[in-house]
Structure formats: C-alpha cells, structure tokens
Design an enzyme around this catalytic site. Structure first.
Site, PDB file in Angstrom:
ATOM      1  N   LYS A 288      -2.066  -9.680 -10.084  1.00 33.66           N
ATOM      2  CA  LYS A 288      -1.640 -10.424  -8.888  1.00 33.66           C
ATOM      3  C   LYS A 288      -2.807 -11.273  -8.372  1.00 33.66           C
ATOM      4  CE  LYS A 288       1.851  -7.070  -7.343  1.00 33.66           C
ATOM      5  NZ  LYS A 288       2.210  -6.038  -6.378  1.00 33.66           N
TER       6      LYS A 288
ATOM      7  N   GLY B 124      10.493  -6.962  -4.457  1.00 31.34           N
ATOM      8  CA  GLY B 124      11.662  -6.337  -3.822  1.00 31.34           C
ATOM      9  C   GLY B 124      12.142  -5.193  -4.693  1.00 31.34           C
ATOM     10  N   ASP B 125      12.957  -4.319  -4.098  1.00 28.40           N
ATOM     11  CA  ASP B 125      13.475  -3.177  -4.873  1.00 28.40           C
ATOM     12  C   ASP B 125      14.622  -3.625  -5.762  1.00 28.40           C
ATOM     13  OD1 ASP B 125      11.695  -1.218  -4.025  1.00 28.40           O
ATOM     14  OD2 ASP B 125      12.755  -1.036  -2.105  1.00 28.40           O
TER      15      ASP B 125
ATOM     16  N   THR C 264       9.565  -8.812   7.621  1.00 35.48           N
ATOM     17  CA  THR C 264      10.160  -8.360   6.358  1.00 35.48           C
ATOM     18  C   THR C 264      11.336  -9.259   5.967  1.00 35.48           C
ATOM     19  OG1 THR C 264      11.685  -6.850   7.424  1.00 35.48           O
ATOM     20  CG2 THR C 264       9.533  -5.956   6.809  1.00 35.48           C
ATOM     21  N   TYR C 265      11.692  -9.177   4.688  1.00 39.18           N
ATOM     22  CA  TYR C 265      12.703 -10.063   4.107  1.00 39.18           C
ATOM     23  C   TYR C 265      13.479  -9.277   3.077  1.00 39.18           C
ATOM     24  CZ  TYR C 265      14.278 -14.414   1.787  1.00 39.18           C
ATOM     25  OH  TYR C 265      15.001 -15.445   1.253  1.00 39.18           O
TER      26      TYR C 265
ATOM     27  N   GLN D 105       1.169   0.047   0.503  1.00 40.93           N
ATOM     28  CA  GLN D 105       2.334   0.856   0.862  1.00 40.93           C
ATOM     29  C   GLN D 105       1.838   1.984   1.778  1.00 40.93           C
ATOM     30  OE1 GLN D 105       5.262   1.374   1.597  1.00 40.93           O
ATOM     31  NE2 GLN D 105       6.284   1.113  -0.377  1.00 40.93           N
TER      32      GLN D 105
ATOM     33  N   GLU E  35       3.716  -5.058  11.214  1.00 36.62           N
ATOM     34  CA  GLU E  35       4.944  -5.425  10.489  1.00 36.62           C
ATOM     35  C   GLU E  35       6.145  -5.313  11.408  1.00 36.62           C
ATOM     36  OE1 GLU E  35       5.872  -4.201   6.292  1.00 36.62           O
ATOM     37  OE2 GLU E  35       7.566  -3.246   7.295  1.00 36.62           O
TER      38      GLU E  35
HETATM   39  P1  FAD Z   1       5.681  -5.798  -8.612  1.00 34.94           P
HETATM   40  O1  FAD Z   1       4.237  -6.018  -8.381  1.00 34.94           O
HETATM   41  O2  FAD Z   1       6.419  -6.825  -9.421  1.00 34.94           O
HETATM   42  O3  FAD Z   1       5.851  -4.363  -9.263  1.00 34.94           O
HETATM   43  C1  FAD Z   1       7.132  -3.785  -9.476  1.00 34.94           C
HETATM   44  C2  FAD Z   1       7.036  -2.774 -10.623  1.00 34.94           C
HETATM   45  O4  FAD Z   1       6.838  -3.477 -11.852  1.00 34.94           O
HETATM   46  C3  FAD Z   1       5.841  -1.820 -10.486  1.00 34.94           C
HETATM   47  O5  FAD Z   1       6.228  -0.561 -11.005  1.00 34.94           O
HETATM   48  C4  FAD Z   1       4.791  -2.449 -11.369  1.00 34.94           C
HETATM   49  O6  FAD Z   1       3.905  -1.469 -11.871  1.00 34.94           O
HETATM   50  C5  FAD Z   1       5.630  -3.077 -12.491  1.00 34.94           C
HETATM   51  N1  FAD Z   1       5.022  -4.291 -13.036  1.00 34.94           N
HETATM   52  C6  FAD Z   1       4.532  -5.355 -12.358  1.00 34.94           C
HETATM   53  N2  FAD Z   1       4.116  -6.312 -13.214  1.00 34.94           N
HETATM   54  C7  FAD Z   1       4.365  -5.839 -14.465  1.00 34.94           C
HETATM   55  C8  FAD Z   1       4.182  -6.367 -15.775  1.00 34.94           C
HETATM   56  N3  FAD Z   1       3.641  -7.567 -15.974  1.00 34.94           N
HETATM   57  N4  FAD Z   1       4.548  -5.604 -16.828  1.00 34.94           N
HETATM   58  C9  FAD Z   1       5.107  -4.381 -16.652  1.00 34.94           C
HETATM   59  N5  FAD Z   1       5.314  -3.824 -15.416  1.00 34.94           N
HETATM   60  C10 FAD Z   1       4.950  -4.553 -14.356  1.00 34.94           C
HETATM   61  N6  FAD Z   1      10.619  -4.920   0.009  1.00 34.94           N
HETATM   62  C11 FAD Z   1      11.558  -5.766   0.511  1.00 34.94           C
HETATM   63  O7  FAD Z   1      12.662  -5.836  -0.019  1.00 34.94           O
HETATM   64  N7  FAD Z   1      11.284  -6.568   1.590  1.00 34.94           N
HETATM   65  C12 FAD Z   1      10.085  -6.565   2.221  1.00 34.94           C
HETATM   66  O8  FAD Z   1       9.885  -7.302   3.194  1.00 34.94           O
HETATM   67  C13 FAD Z   1       9.062  -5.667   1.716  1.00 34.94           C
HETATM   68  N8  FAD Z   1       7.836  -5.625   2.288  1.00 34.94           N
HETATM   69  C14 FAD Z   1       6.853  -4.836   1.740  1.00 34.94           C
HETATM   70  C15 FAD Z   1       5.561  -4.858   2.299  1.00 34.94           C
HETATM   71  C16 FAD Z   1       4.545  -4.069   1.767  1.00 34.94           C
HETATM   72  C17 FAD Z   1       3.156  -4.133   2.376  1.00 34.94           C
HETATM   73  C18 FAD Z   1       4.823  -3.230   0.638  1.00 34.94           C
HETATM   74  C19 FAD Z   1       3.742  -2.357   0.055  1.00 34.94           C
HETATM   75  C20 FAD Z   1       6.096  -3.198   0.080  1.00 34.94           C
HETATM   76  C21 FAD Z   1       7.129  -4.000   0.620  1.00 34.94           C
HETATM   77  N9  FAD Z   1       8.416  -4.015   0.078  1.00 34.94           N
HETATM   78  C22 FAD Z   1       9.381  -4.854   0.581  1.00 34.94           C
HETATM   79  C23 FAD Z   1       8.757  -3.109  -1.030  1.00 34.94           C
HETATM   80  C24 FAD Z   1       8.556  -3.735  -2.411  1.00 34.94           C
HETATM   81  O9  FAD Z   1       9.420  -4.839  -2.570  1.00 34.94           O
HETATM   82  C25 FAD Z   1       8.831  -2.650  -3.457  1.00 34.94           C
HETATM   83  O10 FAD Z   1       7.806  -1.685  -3.436  1.00 34.94           O
HETATM   84  C26 FAD Z   1       9.137  -3.130  -4.857  1.00 34.94           C
HETATM   85  O11 FAD Z   1       9.702  -2.057  -5.605  1.00 34.94           O
HETATM   86  C27 FAD Z   1       7.917  -3.622  -5.644  1.00 34.94           C
HETATM   87  O12 FAD Z   1       7.444  -4.796  -5.148  1.00 34.94           O
HETATM   88  P2  FAD Z   1       6.060  -5.412  -5.713  1.00 34.94           P
HETATM   89  O13 FAD Z   1       5.888  -6.713  -5.067  1.00 34.94           O
HETATM   90  O14 FAD Z   1       4.968  -4.431  -5.671  1.00 34.94           O
HETATM   91  O15 FAD Z   1       6.513  -5.639  -7.256  1.00 34.94           O
END
Ligand code: FAD
Length: 306
Positions: free
Chosen positions: A173, A107-108, A47-48, A184, A16
């Site tokens: 997903k 994203g966060d 990353t983005y 993570q 990464e």
């Molecule tokens: P989601 O899968 O949408 O999950 C987010 C939250 O919502 C989780 O608590 C999940 O349990 C909950 N959820 C999901 N679907 C549902 C549903 N249908 N109903 C109810 N709850 C639900 N962040 C960045 O900004 N830029 C990056 O480049 C980046 N790269 C990353 C790379 C990796 C390998 C990892 C592990 C994380 C990265 N992140 C990055 C961080 C990531 O964006 C955060 O962890 C974010 O908070 C969650 O992203 P996610 O895609 O897992 O979201």
C-alpha cells in the site's frame, strides 16, 4: 524495535464518524460535532459503505463538515462492488467538493460469493486509482496532493494467512502511494507495538496511527468484534458485563481505552484515531485522561485595511 517518539511533532488527533441513519441520529451527530470541534482534531473521518443511499449520506456528511464546520474531513472510500469509472467519478466528486484526504479501503466482501465484487481486487489498486485521478486534477489541487490513508491490522486480517502477510500488504500500500495508515481496533498494547516493529523492519516508513475504541457497552463490543472478525477482549468484556450500571461501564470502557492510548503514545505512536460511534462523551473523557497536547486556538489576525 518501535522507533522512539518524534518529540518534534505534536501527536495527531482524529475521530471516526459515520453518516446518520435518521433525523434523531443526525441531531446526536450535530451535538457531537459541536463538542468535538473545540479539541481541534487534525481531521475527522467519515465511513463509507452499503447501498447508494448510504453512500450519498456519507457525501452529505462530508459536505456538512466542509460547509458548516471548521473540521477537515477524511473521506473513507471502498472499492468492493464498484466499477473503475464509478470510483474515478467519486474521487473526482470528492476533490470538486473540497475534500483533500481519502482513506482507501477495499471494504468487506459480500457474503454471497456470486455477488459482484467490483473491478478492483485490493485496496492497493484503489490507492493507485486515487493517485491517477489526483494527477488529472493537479490544477484544482494547486499542484498539491491528496492525503491518502490505508488500513493496517494489529490483529491478523480475517482473510489473511499471517501477520507477516498483513505487513507485506501494508508495504504494498505504501509503494502504491499511501501516506499514512490507521489501524483496526485492537485490545492489547503489544499488538500495535508488534505491528509497528514488523512494519518498520519490512521497510514501511509511513505513520501508523493506532485506532482506539472507547467502547462502554458490552453489546456494541460484541457487534463490532463480529463485524471486524475479532475476539472481544475477555477483560474488557467482563468489566463491561459486570459493571453495576452505566457510570461504571463508562469508567471501565474509557479506562481501558485510555491505557491503550497511553501505551501506544509511549511506544512512539504518531497520534490517536478515536472510533466515536458518533458520540462525544467517551472520546472527550479519554482525551482528558490521556492529556494529549493540542494546539491552542490562535486568534485570527486582523486583515490589513487600506
Ligand atoms: P486490502 O488491503 O485489500 O486487504 C483485504 C484482504 O486481502 C486482506 O486479507 C489482505 O491480506 C489481502 N490482500 C491484500 N492485497 C493482496 C494481494 N495483493 N494478494 C493477496 N492478498 C492480498 N469498511 C467499510 O466498508 N467502510 C469503511 O468506511 C471502513 N473504514 C475502515 C477504517 C479503518 C481504519 C479500518 C482499519 C477498516 C475499515 N473498514 C471499512 C473495514 C475494511 O474495509 C475491511 O477490513 C476489509 O475487509 C479490508 O479492507 P482493506 O482496505 O484492508 O483491504
């Protein structure tokens, strides 16, 4: 139970990277790319996040990888704060520029609850959007597909009610069209093993690649854990804090990440994804210790001439 390692496929390797913020960090990144390329990674992820300027720097790094290196980029894409049309345009831009892999993330969430959260709520919807755009570009992709990855969580996601919910989200997903997952950061081998076992029991079949962070600086460990909503591992934190100097800190951090990598591979992990912080030394030292089999460079065959 974690399935046994598939010995027919060599383990994958990816790194990464993040877009550099200034000229000095761009120089460090260029050196890092030179050092990492000979290890022949399967892809390097970019990353983005952040504002438009930072996002355009991610695109610039992807362009650099495609135009100036032999590395295959995997573009991270986040949907938080974005409109659907904006995301469709970004995926189209990525395809046009030659990117063939996307890590689809939410994203966060912004700290301000009144801030715009965008039109998509979860990463599952972004995976579906990427697949929709892909269908419109069948010809460009020579009827092929994009590789779509997603995030997985060995330690409960901070917003999630339970580890079980995290596994249900991972399954969702996969159903939306994800091909693979990257985890993570985590600090205990059993976290990865439990996640994989629970995911397989729930019907997740896609590869789950462990995300390993060879961190050699206690401050960076604290910052990363704060951003990811994790508790720093007390043993690693103590080893880094109590080290007599940079060389010992380096040994401690790389040693810790090497043990995690070996445990994951022994448990059947399909490869390793290394969080590099745009630095090569710790990643290369880890690879040497793990002795990950890599494809040997093949000399390019001569073209037939008339
Ligand atoms: P989601 O899968 O949408 O999950 C987010 C939250 O919502 C989780 O608590 C999940 O349990 C909950 N959820 C999901 N679907 C549902 C549903 N249908 N109903 C109810 N709850 C639900 N962040 C960045 O900004 N830029 C990056 O480049 C980046 N790269 C990353 C790379 C990796 C390998 C990892 C592990 C994380 C990265 N992140 C990055 C961080 C990531 O964006 C955060 O962890 C974010 O908070 C969650 O992203 P996610 O895609 O897992 O979201």
């Amino acid at each position: 139970m974690t399935p046994p390692p598939d010995r027919t496929a060599p383990p994958s390797l990816s790194y990464e990277l993040y877009p550099p913020r200034c000229a000095a960090s761009a120089d460090i990144l260029l050196r890092t790319l030179d050092e990492l390329e000979p290890t022949r990674p399967d892809h390097v992820s970019v990353t983005y996040s952040g504002d438009e300027d930072r996002r355009s720097r991610s695109l610039a790094l992807l362009d650099h990888l495609l135009a100036r290196t032999g590395l295959r980029p995997l573009a991270h894409l986040t949907c938080v704060g974005a409109a659907r049309t904006e995301l469709e345009e970004t995926v189209t831009t990525l395809i046009r520029r030659g990117v063939r892999g996307v890590l689809a993330l939410r994203g966060d969430l912004p700290e301000d609850p009144a801030a715009n959260r965008g039109e998509l709520s979860f990463a599952t919807e972004l995976v579906e959007l990427v697949r929709e755009v892909e269908r419109r570009h069948t010809a460009t992709l020579a009827a092929g597909r994009l590789a779509v990855g997603v995030a997985a969580y060995p330690t409960r996601h901070p917003e999630s009610p339970s580890a079980r919910h995290d596994v249900e989200v991972l399954l969702a997903k996969q159903r939306s069209g994800a091909d693979f997952a990257i985890t993570q950061v985590y600090f205990r081998p059993e976290r990865y093993e439990r996640l994989v076992a629970a995911a397989r029991a729930a019907g997740v079949t896609i590869p789950i690649v462990p995300g390993i962070m060879p961190v050699t600086d206690p401050r960076r460990l604290r910052t990363l854990c704060r951003l990811a909503g994790l508790e720093p591992d007390p043993d690693l934190a103590a080893a880094l804090e109590n080290a007599s100097g940079p060389a010992e800190r380096h040994r401690a951090g790389v040693g810790f990440a090497t043990a995690l990598s070996r445990a994951a591979l022994d448990a059947g992990a399909p490869g390793l994804h290394l969080y590099t912080f745009n630095e090569h030394r710790a990643a290369l030292d880890l690879l040497e210790r793990v002795d990950l089999p890599r494809p040997r460079p093949e000399p390019a065959p001569a073209l037939l001439t008339a």
